[in-house]
Design a protein around this motif. Structure first.
Motif, PDB file in Angstrom:
ATOM      1  N   HIS A  75       0.850  -1.201   0.000  1.00 50.02           N
ATOM      2  CA  HIS A  75       0.000   0.000   0.000  1.00 50.02           C
ATOM      3  C   HIS A  75       0.877   1.239   0.000  1.00 50.02           C
ATOM      4  O   HIS A  75       1.855   1.330   0.739  1.00 50.02           O
ATOM      5  CB  HIS A  75      -0.925   0.007   1.228  1.00 50.02           C
ATOM      6  CG  HIS A  75      -2.134  -0.858   1.057  1.00 50.02           C
ATOM      7  ND1 HIS A  75      -3.350  -0.539   1.594  1.00 50.02           N
ATOM      8  CD2 HIS A  75      -2.310  -2.032   0.381  1.00 50.02           C
ATOM      9  CE1 HIS A  75      -4.238  -1.472   1.271  1.00 50.02           C
ATOM     10  NE2 HIS A  75      -3.630  -2.401   0.540  1.00 50.02           N
ATOM     11  N   HIS A  76       0.452   2.224  -0.823  1.00 50.01           N
ATOM     12  CA  HIS A  76       1.227   3.466  -0.986  1.00 50.01           C
ATOM     13  C   HIS A  76       0.587   4.628  -0.238  1.00 50.01           C
ATOM     14  O   HIS A  76       1.126   5.727  -0.231  1.00 50.01           O
ATOM     15  CB  HIS A  76       1.339   3.805  -2.476  1.00 50.01           C
ATOM     16  CG  HIS A  76       2.063   2.750  -3.258  1.00 50.01           C
ATOM     17  ND1 HIS A  76       3.403   2.824  -3.557  1.00 50.01           N
ATOM     18  CD2 HIS A  76       1.643   1.559  -3.774  1.00 50.01           C
ATOM     19  CE1 HIS A  76       3.774   1.743  -4.233  1.00 50.01           C
ATOM     20  NE2 HIS A  76       2.717   0.958  -4.387  1.00 50.01           N
ATOM     21  N   THR A  99       6.434   2.510   1.559  1.00 48.19           N
ATOM     22  CA  THR A  99       5.137   1.805   1.501  1.00 48.19           C
ATOM     23  C   THR A  99       4.960   1.000   2.802  1.00 48.19           C
ATOM     24  O   THR A  99       5.868   0.931   3.629  1.00 48.19           O
ATOM     25  CB  THR A  99       5.127   0.783   0.329  1.00 48.19           C
ATOM     26  OG1 THR A  99       6.205  -0.154   0.543  1.00 48.19           O
ATOM     27  CG2 THR A  99       5.304   1.471  -1.014  1.00 48.19           C
TER      28      THR A  99
END
Ligand code: FAS
Ligand code: PHB
Length: 393
Positions: A75-76, A99
């Motif tokens: 996930h960013h 991330t």
């Protein structure tokens, strides 16, 4: 009495104990893990969901990262919902490429057990009445009862990875141990459901009815939380009541579209900030929840266990392989320096997003101003991002 020897006894077969045992074994250092519960019981727990980069690297180094790399989601960023709007925190705001990995603690623990089994790791389940002895001598030992038989293990070091309710922290004399605690006036009611996540990234919601969090384990398994009073019990909450309350706390664009379904796990966790100092007493080292607890708002609990294990592994490897005790001697100070920064961040994020029972109108305006400042300042967002992805070890 059955007796044996090993180099390091690890009390607790949760993620902390298993990760350390695996790393030490790969370095040729002998360990025995003593776990009070059965393996099935340990694997039935639903807890953390977000892994910092440091934890991910440690799992790979331990040879237990393959399934995480295959099934975990990178996930960013994540969203904060407030005043009916959704604002996004870009994790790369802190540093390019930063991330987190979304992968459940249950799966982390399952992978660590599998890695231990593959190496023939020594894990003794249902070891009860664990007691630590002669911690201040060069010859500590542990006693425990296994299926009614008294057993003893003589060792060089003991690691207390037995969580908040374990025996290890309580083995440090009260006049030596300093405990710091802050108990929050609410808990988190968590639900796991076999439904697609409400959104592609996590959503932390501040709402006048209370905090809510939309998380996930994978594309078919979602994890949700709502803040509830400490007096609430799980049986007070039907699935329908949970879903309608959760939707009230989310922006319509999320709440009205999300898919709901039966809960496959439902539990209430209290929130506390807790730190025990020092994290070493003679030949005993504390790691993970045995030494500290954070409110889960910042997703730091499991990740703090990882940095403890990193420092402890380095110190024990230096001792056994290079005869160098500097790492062990500095363990407590080094681990606590990172622990307190994570405690601060978790306390700050909890204060920003939860509805405290005694908040005055001024408190509410100050809280909203905190969010307004956050989303008007690149520096504020970078600060949140660098704490969320994990401060350096
Ligand atoms: P653990 O508590 O996981 O493991 C300790 C082990 O020691 C257990 O298996 C226990 O059975 C064993 N043990 C205890 N006493 C013993 C004894 N006397 N003898 C032998 N064995 C003994 N963190 C997050 O980042 N995000 C979250 O959303 C989140 N949610 C949580 C929800 C709940 C209900 C709880 C309790 C914690 C949550 N946490 C969360 C924090 C959690 O993930 C911990 O940080 C993580 O489990 C820490 O791992 P360990 O230090 O291994 O401790
Ligand atoms: C979870 O997915 O369980 C989770 C994620 C982020 C948090 C807390 C819990 O801050």
């Amino acid at each position: 009495m059955q007796s044996r020897t090993t180099q390091v006894v690890i009390v607790g077969g949760g993620p902390s104990g298993l990760l350390l045992s695996q790393l030490l074994h790969k370095a040729g250092i002998d360990t025995v893990v003593l776990e009070r519960q059965s393996r099935d019981y340990v694997l039935s727990r639903i807890r953390a969901g977000v892994l910092e980069h440091g934890f991910v690297e440690l799992m790979r180094r331990a040879g237990a990262g393959a399934r995480m790399d295959r099934d975990g989601e990178v996930h960013h960023g994540f969203h904060i919902a407030h005043q009916g709007q959704l604002d996004r925190i870009n994790l790369a705001a802190s540093a390019p490429g930063q991330t987190v990995m979304v992968y459940g603690q249950t799966e982390v623990t399952r992978d660590l057990y599998a890695a231990r089994d593959a190496m023939g790791g020594q894990i003794i389940h249902e070891a009860v009445n664990v007691a630590l002895h002669d911690l201040m001598t060069g010859h500590p030992y542990v006693t425990y009862v296994l299926h009614g038989e008294k057993c003893r293990i003589d060792t060089n070091f003991i690691v207390g990875a037995d969580g908040f309710h374990g025996v290890s922290r309580k083995s440090i004399p009260a006049d030596i141990l300093q405990e710091y605690e802050k108990v929050y006036p609410f808990g988190w009611l968590g639900v796991l459901s076999e439904t697609p996540p409400a959104a592609a990234e996590l959503i932390y919601a501040r709402h006048e009815r209370g905090f809510a969090l939309c998380s996930m384990r994978n594309a078919r398994l979602s994890r949700y939380y709502i803040q509830v009073p400490l007096t609430d019990r799980v049986e007070d909450w039907s699935d329908d009541a949970f879903w309608s309350e959760l939707k009230r706390r989310l922006p319509d664009q999320i709440g009205q579209k999300m898919q709901t379904g039966p809960s496959i796990e439902k539990s209430i966790a209290p929130l506390r900030s807790f730190v025990a100092e020092p994290m070493r007493y003679g030949t005993l080292f504390l790691a993970g929840d045995a030494a500290h607890i954070v409110p889960p708002t910042g997703a730091k609990g499991l990740n703090l266990a990882a940095s403890d294990i990193h420092y402890l592994y380095e110190g024990l490897a230096d001792h056994f392989l290079r005869g160098d005790d500097a790492g062990l001697d500095s363990y407590s100070e080094k681990a606590l320096a990172r622990v307190w920064k994570a405690e601060r961040f978790s306390w700050w994020m909890t204060g920003l997003l939860h509805r405290f029972p005694d908040m005055s109108p001024a408190d509410l305006r100050l809280q909203q101003a905190g969010l307004d400042y956050l989303f008007s300042s690149d520096a504020a967002q970078a600060s949140l991002a660098e704490n969320y992805v994990g401060l350096p070890y």
